[in-house]
Write a protein that holds these residues in place. Structure first.
Motif, PDB file in Angstrom:
ATOM      1  N   GLN A  89       0.842  -1.188   0.000  1.00  0.00           N
ATOM      2  CA  GLN A  89       0.000   0.000   0.000  1.00  0.00           C
ATOM      3  C   GLN A  89       0.878   1.239   0.000  1.00  0.00           C
ATOM      4  O   GLN A  89       1.839   1.338   0.743  1.00  0.00           O
ATOM      5  CB  GLN A  89      -0.902   0.020   1.230  1.00  0.00           C
ATOM      6  CG  GLN A  89      -1.971  -1.032   1.205  1.00  0.00           C
ATOM      7  CD  GLN A  89      -2.894  -0.875   2.396  1.00  0.00           C
ATOM      8  OE1 GLN A  89      -2.611  -0.135   3.313  1.00  0.00           O
ATOM      9  NE2 GLN A  89      -4.002  -1.581   2.352  1.00  0.00           N
ATOM     10  N   SER A  90       0.503   2.154  -0.838  1.00  0.00           N
ATOM     11  CA  SER A  90       1.240   3.393  -0.923  1.00  0.00           C
ATOM     12  C   SER A  90       0.693   4.374   0.118  1.00  0.00           C
ATOM     13  O   SER A  90      -0.499   4.379   0.410  1.00  0.00           O
ATOM     14  CB  SER A  90       1.103   3.967  -2.331  1.00  0.00           C
ATOM     15  OG  SER A  90       1.664   5.246  -2.387  1.00  0.00           O
ATOM     16  N   SER A  92       0.526   7.516  -0.258  1.00  0.00           N
ATOM     17  CA  SER A  92      -0.131   8.658  -0.902  1.00  0.00           C
ATOM     18  C   SER A  92      -1.489   8.291  -1.484  1.00  0.00           C
ATOM     19  O   SER A  92      -2.214   9.176  -1.929  1.00  0.00           O
ATOM     20  CB  SER A  92       0.765   9.223  -1.993  1.00  0.00           C
ATOM     21  OG  SER A  92       0.976   8.230  -2.983  1.00  0.00           O
ATOM     22  N   ASP A  93      -1.876   7.015  -1.510  1.00  0.00           N
ATOM     23  CA  ASP A  93      -3.168   6.628  -2.093  1.00  0.00           C
ATOM     24  C   ASP A  93      -4.345   7.291  -1.386  1.00  0.00           C
ATOM     25  O   ASP A  93      -5.217   7.874  -2.058  1.00  0.00           O
ATOM     26  CB  ASP A  93      -3.329   5.098  -2.076  1.00  0.00           C
ATOM     27  CG  ASP A  93      -2.493   4.422  -3.155  1.00  0.00           C
ATOM     28  OD1 ASP A  93      -2.031   5.128  -4.077  1.00  0.00           O
ATOM     29  OD2 ASP A  93      -2.308   3.192  -3.055  1.00  0.00           O
ATOM     30  N   VAL A  97      -7.026  10.094  -3.208  1.00  0.00           N
ATOM     31  CA  VAL A  97      -8.482   9.930  -3.225  1.00  0.00           C
ATOM     32  C   VAL A  97      -9.162  11.130  -2.584  1.00  0.00           C
ATOM     33  O   VAL A  97     -10.168  11.646  -3.089  1.00  0.00           O
ATOM     34  CB  VAL A  97      -8.866   8.625  -2.495  1.00  0.00           C
ATOM     35  CG1 VAL A  97     -10.365   8.531  -2.310  1.00  0.00           C
ATOM     36  CG2 VAL A  97      -8.340   7.420  -3.246  1.00  0.00           C
TER      37      VAL A  97
END
Length: 134
Positions: A89-90, A92-93, A97
């Motif tokens: 998992q990044s 910045s995700d 969003v």
């Protein structure tokens, strides 16, 4: 003064020797009877609020101590745990969003200045239509 004289003066006062008519006596006694309270309330009814508060406090204490202190947690299967560990998992995700949702929100809503200008123009046209002097 003599104690015998005081005793006679207290016993033979004019207030104790006055005579009252039977009708006046009945009227006075009726007024006294009507003035006193109708019924005596028992001590049980006076203590009911205190007993109620005590029972309520005991009930709240029992509920507080005897209810389970933990919330139920759903069981997680091993497949879901393995999938979440392998999936990178990044950081910045979630920010991307959130940024996209804010951009969409800002495009859908008009700027406050534009809304105020439209309202001002509407008010000016109303004043002109109803011939109010500003």
């Amino acid at each position: 003064m003599n104690s015998l004289f005081l005793k006679k003066s207290l016993v033979n006062t004019p207030e104790t020797k006055a005579t009252v008519s039977a009708e006046l006596h009945q009227n006075v006694m009726r007024a006294v009877r009507l003035a006193k309270p109708v019924g005596r309330s028992s001590r049980f009814f006076r203590s009911t609020p205190a007993w109620g508060a005590g029972v309520l406090a005991m009930l709240l204490v029992a509920v507080f101590f005897y209810l389970p202190q933990t919330a139920p947690v759903s069981q997680v299967t091993q497949d879901v745990v393995a999938q979440t560990k392998t999936e990178p998992q990044s950081q910045s995700d979630p920010l991307l969003v959130l940024g996209e949702s804010l951009l969409i929100f800002s495009e859908e809503t008009a700027a406050p200045e534009q809304a105020l200008r439209k309202e001002l123009e509407r008010l000016k046209s109303d004043l002109a239509r109803f011939d109010f002097r500003s």
